[in-house]
Design a protein around this motif. Structure first.
Motif, short mmCIF file in Angstrom:
data_model
loop_
_atom_site.label_atom_id
_atom_site.label_comp_id
_atom_site.label_asym_id
_atom_site.label_seq_id
_atom_site.Cartn_x
_atom_site.Cartn_y
_atom_site.Cartn_z
N ALA A 85 -11.13 -63.88 -11.61
CA ALA A 85 -10.93 -62.90 -10.84
C ALA A 85 -10.46 -61.68 -11.86
CB ALA A 85 -9.38 -62.89 -10.19
N LYS A 86 -9.33 -61.79 -12.53
CA LYS A 86 -9.10 -60.63 -13.76
C LYS A 86 -10.00 -60.30 -14.68
CE LYS A 86 -4.88 -63.69 -14.44
NZ LYS A 86 -3.53 -63.72 -15.82
N ARG A 87 -11.30 -61.31 -14.74
CA ARG A 87 -12.26 -60.30 -15.14
C ARG A 87 -12.44 -58.96 -14.58
NH1 ARG A 87 -13.46 -65.00 -17.49
NH2 ARG A 87 -15.06 -65.68 -15.85
N ILE A 88 -12.48 -59.09 -13.04
CA ILE A 88 -13.39 -57.77 -12.10
C ILE A 88 -11.85 -57.83 -11.90
CG2 ILE A 88 -13.30 -57.51 -9.59
CD1 ILE A 88 -15.26 -60.36 -9.08
N ALA A 89 -10.89 -57.65 -12.32
CA ALA A 89 -9.61 -56.68 -11.86
C ALA A 89 -9.66 -55.54 -13.33
CB ALA A 89 -8.06 -57.20 -11.97
N ALA A 90 -10.24 -55.66 -14.05
CA ALA A 90 -10.52 -56.14 -15.62
C ALA A 90 -11.45 -54.13 -15.72
CB ALA A 90 -10.27 -56.39 -16.96
N ALA A 161 -23.71 -58.28 -4.97
CA ALA A 161 -22.71 -57.68 -3.99
C ALA A 161 -21.70 -56.96 -5.24
CB ALA A 161 -22.12 -58.66 -3.47
N ILE A 162 -20.72 -58.25 -5.44
CA ILE A 162 -20.07 -57.40 -6.89
C ILE A 162 -20.13 -56.20 -7.39
CG2 ILE A 162 -18.37 -57.83 -8.79
CD1 ILE A 162 -17.95 -60.87 -6.84
N TYR A 163 -21.41 -56.12 -7.98
CA TYR A 163 -22.18 -55.00 -8.80
C TYR A 163 -22.56 -53.99 -7.97
CZ TYR A 163 -25.47 -51.61 -10.57
OH TYR A 163 -26.16 -50.37 -10.86
N SER A 164 -22.62 -54.20 -6.60
CA SER A 164 -23.57 -52.62 -5.62
C SER A 164 -21.46 -52.70 -5.65
CB SER A 164 -23.78 -53.68 -4.35
OG SER A 164 -24.80 -53.43 -5.07
N LEU A 165 -20.80 -52.93 -5.17
CA LEU A 165 -19.07 -52.89 -4.72
C LEU A 165 -19.01 -51.59 -6.00
CD1 LEU A 165 -18.11 -55.74 -2.80
CD2 LEU A 165 -18.05 -53.24 -2.35
N PHE A 166 -18.78 -52.38 -6.83
CA PHE A 166 -18.14 -51.58 -8.65
C PHE A 166 -18.75 -51.06 -8.81
CE2 PHE A 166 -18.28 -51.13 -13.49
CZ PHE A 166 -17.25 -51.02 -13.82
N ASP A 167 -19.89 -50.72 -8.96
CA ASP A 167 -20.91 -49.24 -9.57
C ASP A 167 -20.53 -48.44 -8.39
OD1 ASP A 167 -22.56 -48.58 -11.58
OD2 ASP A 167 -24.53 -48.00 -10.11
N GLY A 168 -20.47 -48.79 -6.92
CA GLY A 168 -20.60 -47.66 -5.48
C GLY A 168 -18.49 -46.72 -5.45
N SER A 169 -18.38 -47.89 -6.19
CA SER A 169 -16.99 -47.17 -6.01
C SER A 169 -16.53 -45.99 -6.94
CB SER A 169 -16.00 -48.36 -6.17
OG SER A 169 -15.46 -48.65 -7.26
N ILE A 170 -17.34 -45.79 -7.92
CA ILE A 170 -17.09 -44.82 -8.70
C ILE A 170 -17.67 -43.53 -7.60
CG2 ILE A 170 -18.68 -45.34 -10.28
CD1 ILE A 170 -15.78 -43.49 -11.33
N ILE A 171 -18.75 -43.78 -7.34
CA ILE A 171 -19.77 -42.36 -7.08
C ILE A 171 -18.45 -41.86 -5.75
CG2 ILE A 171 -21.91 -41.99 -5.89
CD1 ILE A 171 -23.34 -44.24 -7.24
N LEU A 186 -12.42 -52.76 -4.79
CA LEU A 186 -11.49 -54.44 -5.73
C LEU A 186 -10.67 -54.94 -5.33
CD1 LEU A 186 -10.51 -55.13 -8.20
CD2 LEU A 186 -8.13 -53.46 -8.26
N LYS A 187 -10.38 -54.29 -3.97
CA LYS A 187 -10.18 -55.46 -2.75
C LYS A 187 -10.92 -56.19 -2.19
CE LYS A 187 -5.67 -53.78 -1.52
NZ LYS A 187 -5.35 -52.57 -0.55
N ALA A 188 -12.40 -55.97 -2.15
CA ALA A 188 -13.26 -56.65 -0.99
C ALA A 188 -13.84 -57.09 -2.27
CB ALA A 188 -14.33 -55.85 -0.94
N SER A 189 -13.64 -57.16 -3.52
CA SER A 189 -14.81 -57.51 -4.35
C SER A 189 -13.68 -58.87 -4.43
CB SER A 189 -14.64 -57.08 -6.19
OG SER A 189 -15.66 -55.94 -6.13
N ILE A 190 -12.61 -59.22 -4.60
CA ILE A 190 -11.77 -60.12 -5.12
C ILE A 190 -11.77 -60.92 -3.23
CG2 ILE A 190 -9.62 -61.11 -5.30
CD1 ILE A 190 -10.04 -59.39 -7.59
N LYS A 191 -12.50 -61.02 -2.40
CA LYS A 191 -12.39 -61.44 -1.39
C LYS A 191 -13.66 -62.21 -1.72
CE LYS A 191 -9.01 -58.81 1.72
NZ LYS A 191 -9.27 -58.33 3.24
N LEU A 192 -14.67 -61.44 -2.24
CA LEU A 192 -15.86 -61.72 -2.02
C LEU A 192 -16.09 -63.27 -2.70
CD1 LEU A 192 -18.55 -58.92 -1.94
CD2 LEU A 192 -18.50 -61.17 -0.23
#
Length: 201
Positions: A85-90, A161-171, A186-192
């Motif tokens: 979770a903290k790595r995702i936040a980073a 899913a987490i990769y897609s959320l992360f990469d798509g968010s900057i776009i 970020l919120k969706a990734s933590i929930k997943l």
């Protein structure tokens, strides 16, 4: 970006890449001509072609240098933390920092690939490979402790899913010129992540 050495051989090459980085990111690849790069980098035309036989070669060199710098920072940030979770936040902190530094310009790799319609283009191939490397880092370094707990298909689905959320968010931050897509992803990734362990229904 890292700088090369200060030798007479490396300095012109680095000036060319630094100039191209600024112009490609600000104007786009197709709108940036070789003559403009030569003029603004302060090198001779012969020197330019000695280092880069074509503009496409220069673009690949720029992408490689950008990837090296970005990947180093990405790994350093996530490796500082013990929990997924903290790595995702980073990971998302990187996007906030990039937005502050570069503005809402999105992903330089995706922007570059979007200027090439030919799917066989070396530029598009490099960007695909880069994105695959990012996805593998998320799977192997961000979510590594989840692999043993999950079925392979479920783990791969989570990583995708987490990769897609992360990469798509900057776009989408680029599209809306606002921060909220990064915050939402970020919120969706933590929930997943929590859902994958049954921590939430």
């Amino acid at each position: 970006m890292k700088t090369m050495g200060s030798s007479p051989v490396s300095r012109p090459r680095e000036r060319i890449i630094e100039t191209a980085s600024r112009l490609f990111f600000r104007q786009g690849y197709c709108s940036t001509g070789i003559n403009q790069i030569i003029n603004e980098s302060g090198v001779a035309k012969a020197s330019f072609y000695a280092h880069f036989p074509s503009k496409e070669d220069l673009a690949i060199a720029w992408l490689r240098q950008r990837e090296e710098s970005w990947m180093q920072q990405f790994k350093e940030r996530i490796d500082q933390h013990q929990s997924a979770a903290k790595r995702i936040a980073a990971m998302y902190t990187m996007w906030y920092d990039q937005i502050r530094e570069e503005g809402y310009r999105g992903c330089g790799f995706v922007n570059m690939a979007g200027e090439f319609s030919n799917e066989e283009s070396p530029i598009r191939a490099f960007v695909r490979d880069h994105k695959d490397r990012v996805r593998k880092i998320i799977a192997n370094r961000v979510l590594n402790e989840y692999r043993a707990e999950m079925k392979p298909d479920d783990f791969n689905e989570l990583a995708d899913a987490i990769y897609s959320l992360f990469d798509g968010s900057i776009i989408q931050a680029q599209n809306f010129m606002q921060d909220w897509p990064v915050e939402a992803a970020l919120k969706a990734s933590i929930k997943l992540l929590a859902h994958s362990r049954g921590e939430i229904e």
